[in-house]
Design an enzyme around this catalytic site. Structure first.
Site, PDB file in Angstrom:
ATOM      1  N   HIS A 367       0.793  -1.232   0.000  1.00 42.92           N
ATOM      2  CA  HIS A 367       0.000   0.000   0.000  1.00 42.92           C
ATOM      3  C   HIS A 367       0.822   1.277   0.000  1.00 42.92           C
ATOM      4  O   HIS A 367       0.237   2.362   0.137  1.00 42.92           O
ATOM      5  CB  HIS A 367      -0.916   0.059   1.224  1.00 42.92           C
ATOM      6  CG  HIS A 367      -2.010  -0.948   1.234  1.00 42.92           C
ATOM      7  ND1 HIS A 367      -3.261  -0.709   0.726  1.00 42.92           N
ATOM      8  CD2 HIS A 367      -2.039  -2.221   1.688  1.00 42.92           C
ATOM      9  CE1 HIS A 367      -4.019  -1.781   0.879  1.00 42.92           C
ATOM     10  NE2 HIS A 367      -3.299  -2.718   1.458  1.00 42.92           N
ATOM     11  N   LYS A 558      -8.199  13.933   5.142  1.00 44.88           N
ATOM     12  CA  LYS A 558      -7.356  12.737   5.074  1.00 44.88           C
ATOM     13  C   LYS A 558      -6.352  12.845   6.204  1.00 44.88           C
ATOM     14  O   LYS A 558      -6.272  13.883   6.866  1.00 44.88           O
ATOM     15  CB  LYS A 558      -6.647  12.657   3.729  1.00 44.88           C
ATOM     16  CG  LYS A 558      -5.972  13.970   3.302  1.00 44.88           C
ATOM     17  CD  LYS A 558      -5.366  13.890   1.909  1.00 44.88           C
ATOM     18  CE  LYS A 558      -6.367  14.066   0.787  1.00 44.88           C
ATOM     19  NZ  LYS A 558      -6.343  13.041  -0.216  1.00 44.88           N
ATOM     20  N   ARG A 559      -5.572  11.783   6.442  1.00 44.63           N
ATOM     21  CA  ARG A 559      -4.502  11.904   7.433  1.00 44.63           C
ATOM     22  C   ARG A 559      -3.608  13.087   7.075  1.00 44.63           C
ATOM     23  O   ARG A 559      -3.413  13.407   5.905  1.00 44.63           O
ATOM     24  CB  ARG A 559      -3.685  10.611   7.460  1.00 44.63           C
ATOM     25  CG  ARG A 559      -4.404   9.460   8.123  1.00 44.63           C
ATOM     26  CD  ARG A 559      -4.733   9.781   9.558  1.00 44.63           C
ATOM     27  NE  ARG A 559      -3.567   9.723  10.393  1.00 44.63           N
ATOM     28  CZ  ARG A 559      -3.369   8.832  11.353  1.00 44.63           C
ATOM     29  NH1 ARG A 559      -4.304   7.936  11.625  1.00 44.63           N
ATOM     30  NH2 ARG A 559      -2.271   8.840  12.068  1.00 44.63           N
ATOM     31  N   LYS A 564       1.004  14.559   1.523  1.00 42.18           N
ATOM     32  CA  LYS A 564      -0.354  14.883   1.070  1.00 42.18           C
ATOM     33  C   LYS A 564      -0.524  16.387   0.873  1.00 42.18           C
ATOM     34  O   LYS A 564      -1.500  16.845   0.294  1.00 42.18           O
ATOM     35  CB  LYS A 564      -1.387  14.345   2.058  1.00 42.18           C
ATOM     36  CG  LYS A 564      -1.434  12.804   2.119  1.00 42.18           C
ATOM     37  CD  LYS A 564      -2.451  12.327   3.137  1.00 42.18           C
ATOM     38  CE  LYS A 564      -2.442  10.827   3.361  1.00 42.18           C
ATOM     39  NZ  LYS A 564      -3.178  10.070   2.333  1.00 42.18           N
ATOM     40  N   THR A 666      -8.481   6.876  -1.840  1.00 40.27           N
ATOM     41  CA  THR A 666      -9.832   6.361  -2.068  1.00 40.27           C
ATOM     42  C   THR A 666     -10.847   7.473  -1.784  1.00 40.27           C
ATOM     43  O   THR A 666     -11.954   7.451  -2.320  1.00 40.27           O
ATOM     44  CB  THR A 666     -10.132   5.151  -1.166  1.00 40.27           C
ATOM     45  OG1 THR A 666      -9.605   5.398   0.144  1.00 40.27           O
ATOM     46  CG2 THR A 666      -9.481   3.899  -1.715  1.00 40.27           C
ATOM     47  N   LYS A 670     -14.539   8.802  -3.671  1.00 40.75           N
ATOM     48  CA  LYS A 670     -15.797   9.119  -2.977  1.00 40.75           C
ATOM     49  C   LYS A 670     -16.300  10.502  -3.379  1.00 40.75           C
ATOM     50  O   LYS A 670     -17.492  10.704  -3.621  1.00 40.75           O
ATOM     51  CB  LYS A 670     -15.583   9.042  -1.458  1.00 40.75           C
ATOM     52  CG  LYS A 670     -15.268   7.626  -0.975  1.00 40.75           C
ATOM     53  CD  LYS A 670     -14.657   7.576   0.433  1.00 40.75           C
ATOM     54  CE  LYS A 670     -13.996   6.219   0.657  1.00 40.75           C
ATOM     55  NZ  LYS A 670     -13.114   6.188   1.856  1.00 40.75           N
TER      56      LYS A 670
END
Ligand code: NBG
Length: 833
Positions: A367, A558-559, A564, A666, A670
């Site tokens: 992952h 998100k985290r 990110k 993911t 969504k």
């Protein structure tokens, strides 16, 4: 079984509001010893869940019976995390009981929504990896695959995040304080899990050298089962979560010495194994308790799988024919040596036979490519905790290295890179290497990611075993992430094209043709507006803060992680503030920037990002010049349930990781499904979203993976970008000189230092100009609602590929060898209406 149902049983299984009502009342009285006059909401919630459980039990039992009778191949998904969230809504959607339950609640004087909100999330995961496992369970049941989740029943899931003075503070997530009505404890399903001891050689009757693992200490793993219903197909699969308990009897010798209290205290120690989920997203911390958790999960799960297998089939040589085991990331990869140990030491097979069975049964999903996430357990720790496993790992490695020599000749560097045991000051076991060598398939989670692992971290392995590597692009379950979280949109879609999309998400393509249907488009855009207002009402009620629902809802949830790049959106938000300040009368497309996400408790930089976002938000939200134009808000304690509220209300989805670093994502799927536009880099599954929706319907910007590499190779200097872009420079200066933290001007120096002095590893500044440009495109589009919603609809219509049903069907066909179970009539057969 009799086909007529007695009145008594009807109360337990009847699907009409009347029977449901009766059952709720009966649980209140006979299970919870209260009644409708005195019950509080918690008690009422509990009896509602027990009532729903009653309606699952027959299917739950029948499904297992059918699998047994038909000798169905079983899929075991082993994962340290299952981020399942709340279960009530999902169960009702899948059982088609939403309306009936609402009516029953109403009749009894309770509001369904209020009751639903009593449920605390089962937050047994950190982020995407755990949520993926949860979506997979939903899809396996919906496709009618015999798929079982195996995990740990942590007493404490991911910590609760509070924001105090702009900083993240962590609180324990005591989700089991009042128990959970969803889990059934199985006192008869309990296994010893052994630790420590030593490996003792002996010669068996046939003169073979064998090993016994002796003098071990053990704890017990006790099964707790949570039903996983498929979508309206009568299938109920199982999520089995292990709880650690003490050995059955207390140590009587210590009793005799009067050490009763010590003996009881030891129980506590044993139970620590399943106490708490490690809160790290992609940072490997090599703590012994974590290793114990991983082995605890693997050992109990394998014992359970093999017990069940033996009851049904007998000959273990046929294990791969009837069993497939998927390891979710490297965390369960001790399954490789543990299955070997069981087959050799307990079942008496030789090495070759055991190895053949093991490799064919197991597979492993990668992952992430981030090096700091890759698990490496110190040899010294394994030697102490799992001596026999270490011995087996050494033997696997020895045989493997011989193969590497055969394959590549004497390439010392390659051998060093591929070895399962890394040498050096602290030799350690590379869990990813173990997973590749000991399983028959390794998969990445998006096309780009799979290509990358083949070229980078696993290149040597790919050259040796090309056929082992395969891509399985992630997906999300349309039940939770559209039907359930965005009912108005789901209903609109169903009224237009029927409800086949719920299990065949690609049918949403039929909506493509609706873009010119003015009436439909009005309804579609009205729903987005209503969702925004609903979110605003929630924020107002919870925080007393008023969101501007006319603004673009620009959301990054998100985290919190440097790769990110929440920092990039934070900088951009500050730049917008500066633009308005410089030119208060200029036209401005209003924006409401919303963040949510948890930082790992030990990740100082990520925690600083949270403080920075909150400081920027304070500045903006307290400045009257911003009114009606710009807002910024950090919502605390991000969770599955919060995501279900935020995603339907989003206009803009921020997917802005440094190219090459987000394996898939993911959340991106969504948002797109719920009609948000994506602003994103060519990273992870964004690339495939672009392919599906078309380049006019997504805003892509920034460096590609190749350009990132090239820029780093040719010598990136963040200072150049700082000097070249006045808007960027101004914000960085403000962050550095305390504009957002006047009480402590140097507060954010770690952040500006990482951008400038440490040369901005995540290339925030390199991508910033392109990002700001791309945001202009967003503003322009938003001013043209017709165009905007056309694009939004194309997103909803064209992301059918990202259903986890498709992902699971691909795993079933290419990895698990159970593709023949698909299309066997266990799927939802469509509405009768
Ligand atoms: C995460 C990736 C995401 C991906 C999920 C699910 C880990 C280790 N990896 O990009 O960062 O979507 O896994 O595959 O949490």
């Amino acid at each position: 079984m009799s086909t007529t149902v007695s009145k008594k049983e009807n109360i337990k299984t009847g699907m009409d509001a009347g029977s449901i009502k009766e059952d709720i009342l009966s649980h209140l009285r006979y299970t919870l010893a209260t009644d409708i006059e005195t019950a509080n909401k918690k008690e009422f919630y509990k009896s509602v869940v027990l009532t729903v459980m009653d309606r699952l039990h027959n299917s739950w039992l029948n499904t297992q019976k059918e699998y047994r009778e038909q000798k169905t191949k079983k899929i075991y998904y082993i994962s340290m995390e299952f981020l399942i969230g709340r279960l009530l809504d999902n169960a009702l959607v899948n059982l088609n009981l939403e309306q009936e339950l609402r009516d029953a609640c109403k009749d009894l004087g309770f509001d369904y929504e209020e009751i639903r909100d009593i449920e605390t999330d089962a937050a047994l995961g950190n982020g995407g990896l755990g949520r993926l496992a949860a979506c997979f369970l939903d899809s396996m049941a919906t496709l009618g695959l015999a798929g079982f989740g195996y995990g740990i029943k942590y007493d404490y899931g991911i910590f609760k995040q509070k924001i105090q003075d702009g900083y993240q503070v962590e609180r324990p997530d005591d989700w089991l304080r009042f128990g959970t009505p969803w889990a059934v404890t199985r006192p008869s399903v309990i296994y010893p899990v052994r630790f420590y001891g030593r490996s003792v050689p002996y010669t068996d009757e046939d003169g073979h050298l064998r090993f016994k693992w002796e003098n071990t200490q053990h704890v017990y793993a006790l099964a707790n089962d949570i039903p996983m219903p498929g979508f309206r197909n009568g299938v109920v699969n199982n999520l089995r979560l292990w709880k650690a308990t003490s050995p059955k009897s207390l140590d009587l010798s210590s009793f005799n010495q009067g050490e009763y209290i010590n003996a009881v205290r030891d129980i506590e120690l044993h139970e620590n194994i399943s106490r708490v989920l490690y809160p790290n997203d992609k940072i490997f911390v090599g703590q012994e308790l974590r290793l114990k958790q991983e082995y605890f999960l693997v050992s109990s799960t394998l014992q359970d799988i093999l017990r069940e297998y033996k009851l049904q089939h007998g000959d273990l040589r046929e294990l791969p024919k009837y069993v497939a085991i998927q390891c979710n990331d490297t965390h369960p990869n001790l399954a490789v040596p543990d299955l070997m140990r069981i087959l050799m030491d307990e079942e008496g097979f030789d090495w070759e036979t055991s190895w053949d069975i093991t490799v064919k049964t197991l597979s492993y999903t990668n992952h992430t490519v981030l090096p700091e996430a890759l698990e490496k357990w110190p040899v010294s720790m394994l030697r102490n905790l799992l001596p026999r496993h270490l011995q087996i790992i050494y033997e696997i490695n020895k045989r493997f290295i011989n193969k590497v020599h055969e394959h590549f000749g004497d390439d010392v560097n390659r051998v060093r890179r591929m070895s399962i045991i890394s040498e050096g000051e602290q030799p350690s076991v590379q869990m990813a290497n173990l997973g590749i060598v000991g399983t028959h398939k390794v998969n990445g989670v998006a096309a780009l990611h799979t290509d990358l692992i083949k070229k980078t971290i696993f290149r040597d392995f790919y050259e040796m075993y090309p056929e082992r590597f395969t891509n399985k692009t992630n997906g999300i379950t349309p039940r939770r992430w559209l039907k359930q979280c965005n009912k108005p949109l789901a209903d609109l879609i169903t009224s237009e094209i029927g409800d086949s999309w719920i299990t065949h998400l690609s049918d949403l393509r039929k909506l493509d043709g609706k873009v010119n249907d003015k009436k439909f488009m009005k309804k579609y855009s009205d729903i987005k507006q209503a969702n925004k207002e609903k979110l605003a009402a929630y924020v107002k009620e919870k925080y007393g803060y008023e969101l501007n629902t006319k603004a673009i809802f620009d959301i990054q949830i998100k985290r919190i992680h440097e790769y990110k790049r929440q920092l990039m959106l934070a900088i951009f938000t500050a730049a917008l503030y500066n633009r308005i300040k410089a030119n208060p009368d200029a036209p401005f497309v209003p924006r409401t920037v919303i963040f949510a996400g948890k930082a790992a408790p030990g990740y100082a930089m990520a925690k600083m990002f949270i403080k920075l976002i909150n400081s920027i938000a304070d500045k903006i939200n307290n400045d009257p010049d911003m009114a009606g134009k710009l807002q910024c808000f950090f919502l605390d304690n991000y969770s599955v349930t919060l995501a279900e509220q935020l995603i339907p209300a989003a206009d803009l989805s921020e997917q802005i990781s440094t190219a090459g670093m987000e394996a898939s994502g993911t959340g991106n799927m969504k948002f797109a499904l719920n009609g948000a536009l994506t602003i994103g880099t060519l990273d992870g599954a964004n690339v495939e979203i672009l392919e599906e929706v078309g380049e006019e319907n997504i805003v892509i910007f920034g460096l590609t993976v190749e350009e990132v590499e090239e820029l780093r190779r040719s010598g990136y200097s963040s200072w150049e970008y700082y000097n070249a872009d006045p808007e960027l420079k101004k914000v960085i200066d403000q962050i550095r000189n305390g504009f957002f933290s006047p009480e402590n001007p140097s507060l954010f120096h770690s952040i500006t230092g990482s951008l400038l002095d440490s040369n901005d590893y995540f290339l925030v500044m390199a991508d910033y100009p392109a990002y700001a440009e791309a945001q202009k495109k967003i503003d322009a589009l938003y001013q043209n609602p017709e165009e905007w919603f056309k694009i939004a609809l194309y997103n909803t219509a064209r992301v059918g590929k990202f259903s986890s049903d498709r992902t699971i069907a691909d795993y079933a066909t290419d990895i698990w060898g159970c593709g023949d179970q698909l299309g066997q009539g266990r799927e939802y057969q469509g509405s009768k209406a």
